[in-house]
Design a protein around this motif. Sequence first.
Motif, PDB file in Angstrom:
ATOM      1  N   ILE B 143       0.854  -1.195   0.000  1.00  0.00           N
ATOM      2  CA  ILE B 143       0.000   0.000   0.000  1.00  0.00           C
ATOM      3  C   ILE B 143       0.885   1.239   0.000  1.00  0.00           C
ATOM      4  N   GLU B 146       2.821   1.811  -3.541  1.00  0.00           N
ATOM      5  CA  GLU B 146       2.002   1.909  -4.755  1.00  0.00           C
ATOM      6  C   GLU B 146       1.628   3.365  -5.069  1.00  0.00           C
ATOM      7  N   LEU B 147       1.367   4.154  -4.042  1.00  0.00           N
ATOM      8  CA  LEU B 147       0.958   5.554  -4.274  1.00  0.00           C
ATOM      9  C   LEU B 147       2.060   6.359  -4.963  1.00  0.00           C
ATOM     10  N   PHE B 296       5.661   2.878   6.113  1.00  0.00           N
ATOM     11  CA  PHE B 296       4.432   3.344   5.478  1.00  0.00           C
ATOM     12  C   PHE B 296       4.394   4.864   5.439  1.00  0.00           C
ATOM     13  N   LYS B 297       4.742   5.465   6.591  1.00  0.00           N
ATOM     14  CA  LYS B 297       4.691   6.925   6.675  1.00  0.00           C
ATOM     15  C   LYS B 297       5.689   7.548   5.700  1.00  0.00           C
ATOM     16  N   TRP B 300       4.174   7.390   2.180  1.00  0.00           N
ATOM     17  CA  TRP B 300       2.987   8.223   1.922  1.00  0.00           C
ATOM     18  C   TRP B 300       3.226   9.698   2.199  1.00  0.00           C
TER      19      TRP B 300
END
Lengths: 644, 318
Positions: B143, B146-147, B296-297, B300
Amino acid sequence: MSYIHFPVIAVMGQFLAAFLVAIFGSKSRKASQAITLIASACAFVLVCLLIKPVALDGQIISYWMGNWEPVSGYAIGIGYEMDALGLFFAVLVSFIILMSAIYSLRYLEHDEAVDRYYTLFLMLSGSLLGLVMTGDLFNMFIMIEIMTFSAVGLTAFRNYIPEALEAAMKYLVIGSVGSSMTLAGVALLYAQTHTLNMAQVAAKIGAMQASGGLTPTVVFAFGLMFVGFGIKSFMFPFHTPVADAHPVAPTSFSMVFSTMVIKAGVYGLIRIAYIVFQVMDKSSVQILITAFGCVTMFLGVTMALAQHDFKRLLAFHSISQIGYIITALGLGTALGLTGSLFHVMNHTLFKALLFMCAGAVLHMTGSKNLDELGGLSKKMPHTTICFLIAAFSIAGIPPFNGFASKWMIYQATYEKAVESGNFFYALVTVVAVVVSVLTLASFIKVTMSVFFGQLPEKYKDAKEAPASMLIPMWITAILCLGTGVLYQLVDRTLTAPAVAASLTPANYVDKMMGSGYAASFSVKDAVATAVQHMSYWNPVLWLTLLVIVMLGVFIVILSGDNERGPVLKTKEPVADGKYATFFSGEKYRHSHMGGSDLFWGFKHDMKPYFDFIEEKHSGVLTDYTLWTIVAMAVIVVYTFVFVK
Amino acid sequence: MVQNMLMNLLHIFIFPGLLFVTVIGVLMTGIDRKLVARMQKRVGPPIVQGFYDFFKLMGKESIVPEAANKPAFLAAPIIGYVSLVVMVLFIPMFSFSVYSGTADMIVLIYLLTIPGVALIVGGTASGNPYAGVGASREMVAMIGYELPLILSVLAVCRKVGGSAMTFSLNEIVNWQAANGCALFQWALIPAALAFLLVIPGEVGTQPFDVAEAETEILEGPLIEYSGAPLAMFKLNTALKMFIMPAMFVALFLGGVHTGNVVLDVVLFILLTGLVSFITMTVPHAIAARFKVERLFKFYWTLVAALGLVSLVLVWFGL
């Protein structure tokens, strides 16, 4: 018998069967099941027979009830009109109804008074078929009402569950608000155009557009009907009843609910926006619809990530996928509409399959709690494979069908962004891709916590679902793969004619009111340009390559050291020995990963957001009704200000 | 006809398909390990160690745990491997491309997720809770990256397409042949940086190896794997080590004309090796593993912001 009677017979057959079930069904369960099966099979066959004349040959069937034809250019009777768009939805409706009827044979075996279920079920299917075939606005409203009330009744079918009554109540209130909006819109249109026939209304509005724009009354009517059908399709912020309804409704109804009842709203949106009002070439309407779709898809998927009830999770995914559909149909381009309609079909297939799998698990284990279930793949291998196919489809893994349609949607949104130069649509593309990944995550979670992992002690005796449930599952599963690989065939036979029909309101008007009628009111010939064909995605080629390479790999592996071979029989007990699972000394009972335990990092970082949306989804009906009213006000004001 | 088919088979199985990409991928892991060892003042294994490992594993017994779902457990590594091999056929190596006109970026990105999904499905199918934790972390990482990945790809597509839309990798390479490398368009530099940062995350090398994390969760999804399936998973990682940098080279450093196909391919491989060194070897040698929520952070916020900046810059014609 000529095929022009088929649509009406299909609709009337369902209603007739509903009354027959009500009369004879109370005596025996077998009778109601037999009547339902025969009626739904007949409807499916009748609708499929129409594919050739309507979709392939491009005819439009018009049918005046009681032969009340238009008098001096005014439609006074109720007319049925079946173009390729209606047919596309009718095929899906009748297919899902048939699958659901087969599935329910064993699924409802523990329930009392199934004749009531089947009566409502047939009313629902009749109203859905009627909705997509009717050419009359008021008749459309009536069909929506029948649909809503049968759906409410079916939601509360297991009325010994308190939550079922609560869910039905929520659905009833929000749904009624939606119906009232639609009715108000119809009334305003009638006041403005003095007719209820959609073709004639379209012609009059076309004339209005050609001579100085829509009148405020028509704009208001559009706003109201947009809200009305938006509520029926459960887009944000009207999505709340779905989440409560699915966990308690019988699964054989859930699958119809989340596939076709929701799509009835989508059908309504396409029909009014593209054909009746012909407003899809206005950028303000495009942005309105796309923005709502975009929010819907993101909110749906993030809410789904937070769930640990199998069916509630699927409910939120329905909302999210509807978001994709609405986003794409709001683009107003041929490619967008193709992607949207293709996704309508794919979502129908894979979501029905997902619900059937969830129902199988629920039926065989009695639980739909993702934190409790686990390791069922050993006990229910067919269900597991079907579920994996559906999960890969909804997550858009090539070559399954969800990939093909999502890919068209990305392409369409980005193309729109480039063409219009509006950065908003580029962000929509990004959101769509991210939502797709989140969908994958969510289904990994279900796969992991229901089918893989450790089998809890209490489900040791779980069995595979019975054949009458597996057959519809396998049919849909094969279609999920088939429509993904052969999407060009599907496009030729169903979606492309439907797109062409939606983009040429003039044909629709002419067929109903006599040729030349549309031109006399200067209805636009085509709202958007013709469909562009995909050049880069050729699933057959990709799949062939995949198979060839896979063969190569298998040959390499098999020609290797075969004595000990890659596949071994397991003999030793689970508790110890080399075939046991490695726990590193932890106790066995602590070992299962429940659904809520997953994706910690993601949930940790997004905690403020998750807390916020979970707090907002309070479950209080008055809150939800308030959202609905506020959203309605916003949309109506928006249409007044921006839609000229 | 026959010749055509033979050429196709040659492409699929020898070059640039199965055999070539496997050999080059395994060699790259060897070089990577050697270089990391040297940077850490160790001797390190020989460069062909990857092959030794592979053949050793192929000869070992393959154990399927009792709690596992056997078909999914065994099929997962092969499906991941196959989709990676298929991907290689669609990445143009400067002037050399096997199937021109079929390389769509969105399709490639989606194919790229299949090995990750295969790892997750295989891991969860083993029934082991450590594999479950690993699969969950892999998903979070997915996740995460992918962004920024999609943002930077969209930026390049917009730059190349101009007022028309394109997702075709071939068109991107051809555009670069005419207008110079995309990397030298200053508006695309943030996108290139974002893509560079995505590469190690996608491959799962240190410091982004949260999913396997030997020291915490015992190689996560791979914990129950042994023998041939484990060898296949190791190959998957090796292939990704070639494919991700190759995609970067095609997207940002494409369009070199030497007039000679063989030279082009050699240059392509050298550039790929260089990108691999920068993005995987150096961070591996100097950095410790991220925590999963930090990972993750990181993706994103910082990396996604880089991609977004590029997209906005390109969008407004810079």
